[in-house]
Design an enzyme around this catalytic site. Structure first.
Site, PDB file in Angstrom:
ATOM      1  N   TYR A 135       0.863  -1.190   0.000  1.00 30.77           N
ATOM      2  CA  TYR A 135       0.000   0.000   0.000  1.00 30.77           C
ATOM      3  C   TYR A 135       0.895   1.235   0.000  1.00 30.77           C
ATOM      4  O   TYR A 135       1.558   1.523   0.998  1.00 30.77           O
ATOM      5  CB  TYR A 135      -0.898  -0.033   1.241  1.00 30.77           C
ATOM      6  N   LYS A 163      -1.192  -1.259  -4.233  1.00 33.95           N
ATOM      7  CA  LYS A 163      -2.315  -0.322  -4.251  1.00 33.95           C
ATOM      8  C   LYS A 163      -1.674   1.042  -4.197  1.00 33.95           C
ATOM      9  O   LYS A 163      -1.097   1.428  -3.185  1.00 33.95           O
ATOM     10  CB  LYS A 163      -3.197  -0.581  -3.039  1.00 33.95           C
TER      11      LYS A 163
HETATM   12  C1  NAY Z   1      -8.328   2.807   2.025  1.00 34.27           C
HETATM   13  O1  NAY Z   1      -7.324   2.244   2.390  1.00 34.27           O
HETATM   14  O2  NAY Z   1      -9.319   2.907   2.722  1.00 34.27           O
HETATM   15  C2  NAY Z   1      -8.374   3.410   0.691  1.00 34.27           C
HETATM   16  O3  NAY Z   1      -8.304   2.742  -0.293  1.00 34.27           O
HETATM   17  C3  NAY Z   1      -8.561   4.843   0.608  1.00 34.27           C
HETATM   18  C4  NAY Z   1      -7.926   5.537  -0.566  1.00 34.27           C
HETATM   19  C5  NAY Z   1      -8.371   6.935  -0.458  1.00 34.27           C
HETATM   20  N1  NAY Z   1      -7.273   7.801  -0.116  1.00 34.27           N
HETATM   21  C6  NAY Z   1      -7.251   8.505   1.037  1.00 34.27           C
HETATM   22  C7  NAY Z   1      -6.081   9.426   1.220  1.00 34.27           C
HETATM   23  O4  NAY Z   1      -8.097   8.405   1.852  1.00 34.27           O
HETATM   24  O5  NAY Z   1      -9.973   6.483  -2.146  1.00 34.27           O
HETATM   25  C8  NAY Z   1      -9.046   7.422  -1.709  1.00 34.27           C
HETATM   26  C9  NAY Z   1      -9.763   8.710  -1.374  1.00 34.27           C
HETATM   27  O6  NAY Z   1     -10.710   8.479  -0.373  1.00 34.27           O
HETATM   28  C10 NAY Z   1     -10.472   9.255  -2.582  1.00 34.27           C
HETATM   29  O7  NAY Z   1      -9.595   9.357  -3.660  1.00 34.27           O
HETATM   30  C11 NAY Z   1     -11.119  10.611  -2.293  1.00 34.27           C
HETATM   31  O8  NAY Z   1     -10.148  11.604  -2.120  1.00 34.27           O
END
Ligand code: NAY
Length: 295
Positions: A135, A163
């Site tokens: 990640y 990811k």
């Molecule tokens: C997780 O681990 O929950 C994710 O995959 C979250 C990834 C998200 N990034 C952050 C910084 O929270 O999906 C994105 C994010 O919510 C989205 O791009 C909206 O900004």
């Protein structure tokens, strides 16, 4: 590796009215996502508010999701924790529960050298027979995965992908080029899902998918069918919705949970220091729901 391809929502923390992790509400969110037809879920990550949970709470969140979703979809457990010891405990727990793969952020708080990061991830990987997804999320961890460390990690056959939540889509292109057909690159930033897919991401894991699974499923289909103009326009609509969610007084996750609650899936609010929605947010959320429904 087909079971990892597709739309994989980052599963939200499901709380009861007292703010405790709730099995019943985990079941409801799982059922909702299952009926929408998503490929899998990523449990206990950023969107799962893992950083605010005790080790026991994190184990409970992983257990409840597995209990209600195992056999219905692909299950990925995020097990990254401040110490290697806790991360390994979570990894072993996830393996016992039958998760399909593990994933972890790099070490947080102290800035550690690549040697320590490699050791941290390797010890988690060695702790179970499960496949592992790196990640990379520099904006929250302060650590940026390089292609050279990625290459080194790929020497371990249990590492099946990354990811990538860094903003440049070029990073996705670089990781895909480095790993080739043997790795899965997951798009992280939902705002550029379509761009990430075109630049080489095989699938997506995202924190806003749960608020609008049908839109991301459709965007993914457009990309698969080569309908790039349609995909781009849909991404643009999605981005209006994400920007609206990020403009609330409350945190984005509180807004998403309110959207879900109004759709009949009550998973409680967020844990502090994340802020809940304010009274002014109510009308804004009405608008967000209209935006989602009309797209
Ligand atoms: C997780 O681990 O929950 C994710 O995959 C979250 C990834 C998200 N990034 C952050 C910084 O929270 O999906 C994105 C994010 O919510 C989205 O791009 C909206 O900004």
């Amino acid at each position: 590796l087909d079971k990892f391809h597709g739309i994989i929502p980052a599963f939200y923390a499901c709380y009861d009215d007292e703010g405790n992790i709730s099995e019943a509400r985990t079941k409801d969110l799982g059922q909702y996502l299952y009926e929408k037809g998503v490929q899998g879920v990523y449990v206990g990550g950023s969107s799962g508010e893992c950083i605010y949970h005790s080790l026991d709470e994190r184990k409970a969140a992983l257990s409840y999701a597995a209990k209600h979703l195992k056999g219905k979809m692909t299950l990925i457990a995020h097990v990254g924790a401040p110490s290697t010891r806790d991360s390994i405990a979570l990894a072993k727990h996830a393996a016992e529960l039958g998760y399909d793969a593990l994933s972890a952020i790099p070490p947080i708080y102290f800035k550690l050298p690549d040697s320590a990061v490699l050791k941290y991830w390797s010890e988690i990987i060695d702790a179970t027979p499960l496949d592992f997804i790196i990640y990379n999320i520099p904006q929250t961890t302060g650590y940026t995965l390089t292609t050279s460390l990625f290459e080194k990690l790929l020497e371990n056959k249990k590492v099946i992908g990354v990811k990538n939540s860094s903003m440049p889509t070029m990073d996705i292109e670089r990781f895909k080029k480095t790993g080739g057909d043997n790795v899965i690159v997951f798009n992280g930033p939902d705002e550029q899902f379509v761009a990430g897919r075109i630049m080489g991401a095989d699938a997506g894991i995202g924190g806003t998918y749960g608020a609008m699974p049908e839109l991301f499923l459709q965007a993914n289909r457009f990309v698969q069918e080569g309908k790039f103009q349609e995909a781009r326009l849909l991404q643009s609509e999605i981005n209006d919705i994400i920007i609206a969610l990020c403009s609330l007084n409350g945190s984005m996750y509180a807004g998403i949970k309110e959207v879900l609650r109004r759709r009949g899936v009550n998973i409680g609010s967020v844990r502090g220091p994340l802020e809940g929605i304010s009274s002014e947010d109510g009308g804004r959320i009405d608008n967000i729901i209209v935006m989602i429904d009309q797209t």
